[in-house]
Design an enzyme around this catalytic site. Structure first.
Site, mmCIF file in Angstrom:
data_model
loop_
_atom_site.group_PDB
_atom_site.id
_atom_site.type_symbol
_atom_site.label_atom_id
_atom_site.label_comp_id
_atom_site.label_asym_id
_atom_site.label_seq_id
_atom_site.Cartn_x
_atom_site.Cartn_y
_atom_site.Cartn_z
ATOM 1 N N SER A 149 0.835 -1.209 0.000
ATOM 2 C CA SER A 149 0.000 0.000 0.000
ATOM 3 C C SER A 149 0.869 1.259 0.000
ATOM 4 O O SER A 149 1.915 1.297 0.644
ATOM 5 C CB SER A 149 -0.930 0.004 1.211
ATOM 6 O OG SER A 149 -0.203 -0.305 2.377
ATOM 7 N N VAL A 150 0.414 2.251 -0.729
ATOM 8 C CA VAL A 150 1.089 3.555 -0.769
ATOM 9 C C VAL A 150 0.024 4.617 -0.507
ATOM 10 O O VAL A 150 -1.082 4.562 -1.076
ATOM 11 C CB VAL A 150 1.786 3.780 -2.130
ATOM 12 C CG1 VAL A 150 2.260 5.218 -2.277
ATOM 13 C CG2 VAL A 150 2.963 2.814 -2.284
ATOM 14 N N ILE A 178 7.369 5.004 -5.007
ATOM 15 C CA ILE A 178 7.498 4.377 -3.679
ATOM 16 C C ILE A 178 7.326 2.853 -3.783
ATOM 17 O O ILE A 178 8.116 2.089 -3.206
ATOM 18 C CB ILE A 178 6.499 4.997 -2.677
ATOM 19 C CG1 ILE A 178 6.907 6.450 -2.436
ATOM 20 C CG2 ILE A 178 6.464 4.205 -1.366
ATOM 21 C CD1 ILE A 178 5.976 7.245 -1.576
ATOM 22 N N LEU A 179 6.331 2.413 -4.530
ATOM 23 C CA LEU A 179 6.186 0.959 -4.718
ATOM 24 C C LEU A 179 7.455 0.383 -5.352
ATOM 25 O O LEU A 179 7.944 -0.666 -4.925
ATOM 26 C CB LEU A 179 4.965 0.651 -5.595
ATOM 27 C CG LEU A 179 4.811 -0.827 -5.969
ATOM 28 C CD1 LEU A 179 4.563 -1.684 -4.744
ATOM 29 C CD2 LEU A 179 3.697 -1.023 -6.986
ATOM 30 N N SER A 180 7.982 1.080 -6.343
ATOM 31 C CA SER A 180 9.184 0.570 -7.023
ATOM 32 C C SER A 180 10.327 0.416 -6.026
ATOM 33 O O SER A 180 11.059 -0.592 -6.046
ATOM 34 C CB SER A 180 9.614 1.515 -8.149
ATOM 35 O OG SER A 180 8.522 1.789 -8.973
ATOM 36 N N TYR A 189 2.215 -5.805 -11.350
ATOM 37 C CA TYR A 189 3.429 -6.478 -10.888
ATOM 38 C C TYR A 189 4.353 -7.044 -11.974
ATOM 39 O O TYR A 189 5.466 -7.464 -11.667
ATOM 40 C CB TYR A 189 3.057 -7.574 -9.880
ATOM 41 C CG TYR A 189 2.528 -6.972 -8.590
ATOM 42 C CD1 TYR A 189 3.409 -6.415 -7.676
ATOM 43 C CD2 TYR A 189 1.164 -6.922 -8.322
ATOM 44 C CE1 TYR A 189 2.942 -5.838 -6.508
ATOM 45 C CE2 TYR A 189 0.690 -6.342 -7.152
ATOM 46 C CZ TYR A 189 1.576 -5.795 -6.252
ATOM 47 O OH TYR A 189 1.115 -5.213 -5.101
ATOM 48 N N PHE A 204 -3.889 -14.100 0.285
ATOM 49 C CA PHE A 204 -3.137 -13.648 1.456
ATOM 50 C C PHE A 204 -2.726 -12.207 1.257
ATOM 51 O O PHE A 204 -2.810 -11.681 0.160
ATOM 52 C CB PHE A 204 -1.904 -14.530 1.696
ATOM 53 C CG PHE A 204 -1.024 -14.728 0.490
ATOM 54 C CD1 PHE A 204 -0.021 -13.814 0.164
ATOM 55 C CD2 PHE A 204 -1.201 -15.829 -0.356
ATOM 56 C CE1 PHE A 204 0.783 -13.998 -0.963
ATOM 57 C CE2 PHE A 204 -0.395 -16.021 -1.473
ATOM 58 C CZ PHE A 204 0.593 -15.100 -1.772
HETATM 59 C C1 LIG Z 1 -0.601 0.116 -6.472
HETATM 60 C C2 LIG Z 1 0.232 1.063 -5.607
HETATM 61 C C3 LIG Z 1 0.902 0.251 -4.508
HETATM 62 C C4 LIG Z 1 1.280 1.717 -6.526
HETATM 63 O O1 LIG Z 1 2.180 2.486 -5.730
HETATM 64 P P1 LIG Z 1 2.996 3.715 -6.354
HETATM 65 O O2 LIG Z 1 3.979 4.147 -5.337
HETATM 66 O O3 LIG Z 1 2.053 4.691 -6.899
HETATM 67 O O4 LIG Z 1 3.753 2.988 -7.558
HETATM 68 P P2 LIG Z 1 5.055 3.554 -8.306
HETATM 69 O O5 LIG Z 1 5.001 5.047 -8.335
HETATM 70 O O6 LIG Z 1 6.276 2.934 -7.746
HETATM 71 O O7 LIG Z 1 4.792 2.991 -9.767
HETATM 72 C C5 LIG Z 1 5.719 2.224 -10.479
HETATM 73 C C6 LIG Z 1 5.172 1.952 -11.856
HETATM 74 O O8 LIG Z 1 3.996 1.159 -11.727
HETATM 75 C C7 LIG Z 1 2.910 1.796 -12.384
HETATM 76 N N1 LIG Z 1 1.707 1.537 -11.594
HETATM 77 C C8 LIG Z 1 1.516 1.800 -10.291
HETATM 78 N N2 LIG Z 1 0.277 1.415 -9.929
HETATM 79 C C9 LIG Z 1 -0.307 0.892 -11.024
HETATM 80 C C10 LIG Z 1 -1.588 0.356 -11.290
HETATM 81 N N3 LIG Z 1 -2.507 0.257 -10.291
HETATM 82 N N4 LIG Z 1 -1.864 -0.084 -12.534
HETATM 83 C C11 LIG Z 1 -0.936 0.003 -13.515
HETATM 84 N N5 LIG Z 1 0.297 0.536 -13.332
HETATM 85 C C12 LIG Z 1 0.604 0.976 -12.092
HETATM 86 C C13 LIG Z 1 3.259 3.270 -12.373
HETATM 87 O O9 LIG Z 1 2.576 3.966 -13.383
HETATM 88 C C14 LIG Z 1 4.751 3.224 -12.588
HETATM 89 O O10 LIG Z 1 4.982 2.998 -13.981
HETATM 90 P P3 LIG Z 1 6.289 3.587 -14.714
HETATM 91 O O11 LIG Z 1 7.464 2.976 -14.001
HETATM 92 O O12 LIG Z 1 6.118 3.125 -16.118
HETATM 93 O O13 LIG Z 1 6.224 5.065 -14.511
HETATM 94 C C15 LIG Z 1 -0.624 2.182 -4.971
HETATM 95 O O14 LIG Z 1 -1.239 2.929 -5.987
HETATM 96 C C16 LIG Z 1 -1.675 1.662 -4.021
HETATM 97 O O15 LIG Z 1 -1.445 1.569 -2.828
HETATM 98 N N6 LIG Z 1 -2.870 1.310 -4.571
HETATM 99 C C17 LIG Z 1 -4.003 0.875 -3.769
HETATM 100 C C18 LIG Z 1 -3.752 -0.425 -3.008
HETATM 101 C C19 LIG Z 1 -3.331 -1.531 -3.927
HETATM 102 O O16 LIG Z 1 -3.961 -1.829 -4.946
HETATM 103 N N7 LIG Z 1 -2.221 -2.217 -3.559
HETATM 104 C C20 LIG Z 1 -1.711 -3.350 -4.281
HETATM 105 C C21 LIG Z 1 -2.162 -4.564 -3.550
HETATM 106 S S1 LIG Z 1 -1.785 -6.057 -4.387
#
Ligand SMILES: CC(C)(COP(=O)(O)OP(=O)(O)OC[C@H]1O[C@@H](n2cnc3c(N)ncnc32)[C@H](O)[C@@H]1OP(=O)(O)O)[C@@H](O)C(=O)NCCC(=O)NCCS
Length: 409
Positions: A81-82, A91-93, A121, A409
């Site tokens: 989560s972010v 941040i996810l990266s 992913y 999970f």
């Molecule tokens: C999904 C989540 C963790 C992404 O975090 P973030 O910090 O925004 O991700 P990043 O900025 O590191 O993104 C890295 C890359 O992934 C892509 N990306 C991130 N979320 C994405 C999504 N939901 N769908 C498609 N691409 C996504 C970004 O565009 C970025 O692409 P780029 O490298 O080509 O620019 C965040 O949006 C979140 O918490 N979402 C809600 C909860 C959730 O779904 N968690 C995942 C549980 S499995």
């Protein structure tokens, strides 16, 4: 933005919950927070901090997961989560990169996750390794074919889920090795499966269970909820929502399904997350009535190709040189010779010419045996330099039965 990545401490636990709730846009009831805590390994969590503010988090569950040939340690990635105010800033990266390095250092060669969205992913090297089916079965269309197995020694017993937990655990232990993707459940994981707070019920009633057994003991169980209703003409229109069903043999399995499909006053049975090779498909006389839909189940990441590939068994002998592309885990990005026969496998670095080239996502997708590499070749993901090499590896990596974890999970 300067980020610090480190495990979350006990004092920061509620901050983690707050980030999780904001990211997913939900509110966890208190018992779910407790279940989350009892399943979370804080020393295996990873928080992203901007100064003192927690802005992102994830964690690893220490799983033992069945892969083709037996159980291995697998890092189960969860609670990613972010904070919405900090999304799309990398941040996810950062979390993913650090987590993969940590997994490798700890010696876990394989990571697994369920994805909230399937587009997230792949960029981090996870491949879609398992699919699942959902069914919406009208009970009037659920007759079995004549071949459906029966066993007069079997009987059904209605049980209270909380009282029959030991029976469920025993059955589950017995099926655990039978299918790639199934992972061993800790007591805290069972607590979550059997959690029956009103907020777990989703408008259905309390958790119900039946056990099928013979004189030798339990042979299977089904867990489900019911929602009763009638049509405007007072015709029973109830719904059964199946949670899980495991049978140790074909007759026990068929009897459990017959039970859920034959409950009085129930017009339809709905279930999410069934394996793609669910025997039910072949039990029904008219399988179109499954009204099946298809989704992704487990995603797999080979954290360490050199150790992951020999950790599973292969269905046929294979000897190929694989050029692996991996931008996130550069230690994987090179040519590997995989040599395997039915007794074991070796994976060694090589400078020999490649027989095929693929991204590490493709190896993850094929790892549990349910994703033919030939299909990924047809989609332009896998490239062949020696005629027949993709088919050779595809056949060797395939496995029966299909992979499936059965529990998010
Ligand atoms: C999904 C989540 C963790 C992404 O975090 P973030 O910090 O925004 O991700 P990043 O900025 O590191 O993104 C890295 C890359 O992934 C892509 N990306 C991130 N979320 C994405 C999504 N939901 N769908 C498609 N691409 C996504 C970004 O565009 C970025 O692409 P780029 O490298 O080509 O620019 C965040 O949006 C979140 O918490 N979402 C809600 C909860 C959730 O779904 N968690 C995942 C549980 S499995």
């Amino acid at each position: 933005m300067s980020l610090t990545l480190r495990p979350i401490t006990e004092n920061e636990w509620l901050d983690w919950i707050a980030v999780d709730e904001e990211a997913f846009g939900n509110t966890l009831p208190p018992h779910r927070v407790e279940l989350f805590r009892s399943n979370a390994e804080l020393d295996r969590s990873l928080g992203a901090f901007e100064d003192d503010l927690l802005v992102g988090a994830t964690a690893v569950c220490s799983f033992t997961m069945t892969v083709p040939g037996g159980p291995i340690p697998v890092g189960g990635i969860t609670a990613v989560s972010v904070l919405p105010s900090h999304r799309r800033r990398g941040i996810l990266s950062a979390l993913m990169g650090r987590q993969l390095a940590d997994l490798r250092e700890r010696g876990e060669a394989v990571a697994a996750l369920y994805a909230s969205e399937a587009a997230i992913y792949g960029r981090f090297g996870y491949g879609r390794a398992a699919d699942n089916l959902f069914f919406n079965i009208p009970t009037h269309g659920s007759a079995f074919g004549r071949h459906a197995p029966t066993d007069p020694a079997l009987r059904l017993r209605v049980v209270k889920p909380a009282e029959a937990r030991a029976v469920f655990e025993k059955v589950f232990e017995a099926v655990l090795d039978s299918r790639p993707g199934l992972y061993a459940r800790t007591p805290a994981r069972w607590d979550a499966v059997l959690s029956d707070h009103e907020t777990d019920q989703g408008g259905y009633g309390p958790l119900r269970a039946v056990v099928v057994e013979d004189d030798g003991g339990p042979r299977g169980y089904a867990l489900f909820r019911l929602k009763q209703s009638v049509t405007e003409h007072d015709v029973p229109d109830g719904e059964l929502r199946l949670k899980e069903l495991f049978g140790l043999d074909p007759a026990a399995y068929a009897l459990l399904w017959r039970h859920v499909l034959d409950r009085d006053l129930i017009a339809r049975v709905k279930v999410w997350q069934r394996p793609v090779d669910d025997p039910l498909i072949h039990l029904l006389a008219e399988p179109r009535h499954l009204n099946a839909g298809w989704l992704d189940d487990l995603w797999i990441r080979l954290v360490d190709v050199e150790r992951a590939l020999p950790a599973r068994r292969y269905s046929a002998p294979v000897d190929v040189v694989i050029e692996v592309e991996d931008a996130v885990c550069p230690w994987n990005a090179r040519r590997w010779r995989l040599s395997a026969d039915t007794s074991g496998a070796r994976c060694v670095p090589t400078d020999d010419p490649a027989d095929l080239a693929l991204p590490v996502t493709a190896l993850g997708a094929a790892y549990l045996g349910g994703r033919p590499l030939a299909a990924l070749q047809a989609a332009g993901v896998v490239h062949e330099f020696r005629a027949g090499a993709v088919r050779e590896l595809s056949v060797a990596m395939s496995w029966d039965p299909a992979p499936w974890a059965g529990l998010i999970f």
